[in-house]
Design a protein around this motif. Structure first.
Motif, PDB file in Angstrom:
ATOM      1  N   TYR A  30       0.807  -1.230   0.000  1.00  6.71           N
ATOM      2  CA  TYR A  30       0.000   0.000   0.000  1.00  6.71           C
ATOM      3  C   TYR A  30       0.838   1.276   0.000  1.00  6.71           C
ATOM      4  O   TYR A  30       0.395   2.291  -0.526  1.00  6.71           O
ATOM      5  N   ASP A  33       1.647   2.684  -3.497  1.00  3.05           N
ATOM      6  CA  ASP A  33       0.506   3.214  -4.247  1.00  3.05           C
ATOM      7  C   ASP A  33       0.542   4.749  -4.228  1.00  3.05           C
ATOM      8  O   ASP A  33       0.513   5.370  -3.159  1.00  3.05           O
ATOM      9  N   VAL A  36      -2.273   6.448  -2.182  1.00  8.23           N
ATOM     10  CA  VAL A  36      -2.095   6.361  -0.733  1.00  8.23           C
ATOM     11  C   VAL A  36      -1.031   7.352  -0.275  1.00  8.23           C
ATOM     12  O   VAL A  36      -1.153   7.985   0.777  1.00  8.23           O
ATOM     13  N   ILE A  81      -3.002  -3.703   6.669  1.00 12.13           N
ATOM     14  CA  ILE A  81      -3.661  -2.975   5.577  1.00 12.13           C
ATOM     15  C   ILE A  81      -3.537  -1.462   5.756  1.00 12.13           C
ATOM     16  O   ILE A  81      -4.042  -0.691   4.943  1.00 12.13           O
ATOM     17  N   SER A 103      -4.646   1.150   3.040  1.00 14.81           N
ATOM     18  CA  SER A 103      -4.639   0.619   1.682  1.00 14.81           C
ATOM     19  C   SER A 103      -5.894   1.069   0.936  1.00 14.81           C
ATOM     20  O   SER A 103      -6.994   1.039   1.495  1.00 14.81           O
ATOM     21  N   LYS A 104      -5.726   1.466  -0.304  1.00 14.06           N
ATOM     22  CA  LYS A 104      -6.844   1.996  -1.096  1.00 14.06           C
ATOM     23  C   LYS A 104      -8.001   1.004  -1.208  1.00 14.06           C
ATOM     24  O   LYS A 104      -9.159   1.403  -1.282  1.00 14.06           O
TER      25      LYS A 104
END
Length: 181
Positions: A30, A33, A36, A81, A103-104
């Protein structure tokens, strides 16, 4: 903000626990990303070493007694997460900052609010904290909504407060006092 053994916090859906080196791959997923990391103040991670450096920072703030960072897991899975916790604590003033990311894949499900509320309550009940601050970029409206939902109050704008990724960032300062809950 130290703890002899790292406290585990449970909520209806979540288990918040210490993040270890074994979690580096989950964190890399994550924190690599771009969405994020947009307001995180760091570039997206590109390697497990980046994640290990982040985990080392979590340990260092605990060792220095200026913060604690919990890994967010769903109760039915033990995969990190996101994370939530305190940093830049000033014990003599009973004050700290809170930070969080998720996390998205889990955005919009109330998980961040559930984790933040649990960590805030832990801070007020067990860490002798009176004031918790959240510093959030003006464009980061989802994070503003999350802290407002919990009861944080926007106090003002800190102009050019941080220099990250080659630019100065304005930050809203929010606070929640123990007496507010």
């Amino acid at each position: 903000m130290s703890a002899e053994h790292f406290p585990i916090i449970e909520t209806p859906r979540l288990r918040l626990r210490k993040i270890t080196a074994e979690d580096a791959n989950s964190i890399l997923v994550y924190l690599s990303d771009e969405d994020v990391m947009k307001y995180y103040g760091l570039l997206p991670f590109t390697s497990v070493d980046d994640a290990l450096d982040e985990i080392a920072w979590y340990q260092s703030i605990q060792d220095q007694q200026t913060g604690m960072r919990w890994g967010i897991t769903l109760k039915e899975e033990d995969i990190i997460i996101g994370s939530c916790g305190f940093h830049n604590g000033v014990p003599k003033h009973f004050r700290t900052e809170i930070g969080f990311e998720l996390s998205k894949a889990y955005w919009g499900k109330g998980i961040a609010a559930e984790a933040i509320k649990a960590v805030v309550n832990y801070g007020f009940d067990h860490l002798n904290i009176n004031r918790i601050e959240a510093l959030i970029e003006p464009a980061n409206q989802p994070s503003q909504k999350v802290v407002e939902k919990i009861g944080f109050i926007k106090e003002g704008l800190l102009r050019n407060y941080e220099y990250t990724n080659g630019k100065f960032d304005d930050l809203y300062i929010y606070s929640l006092l123990k007496q507010d809950i």
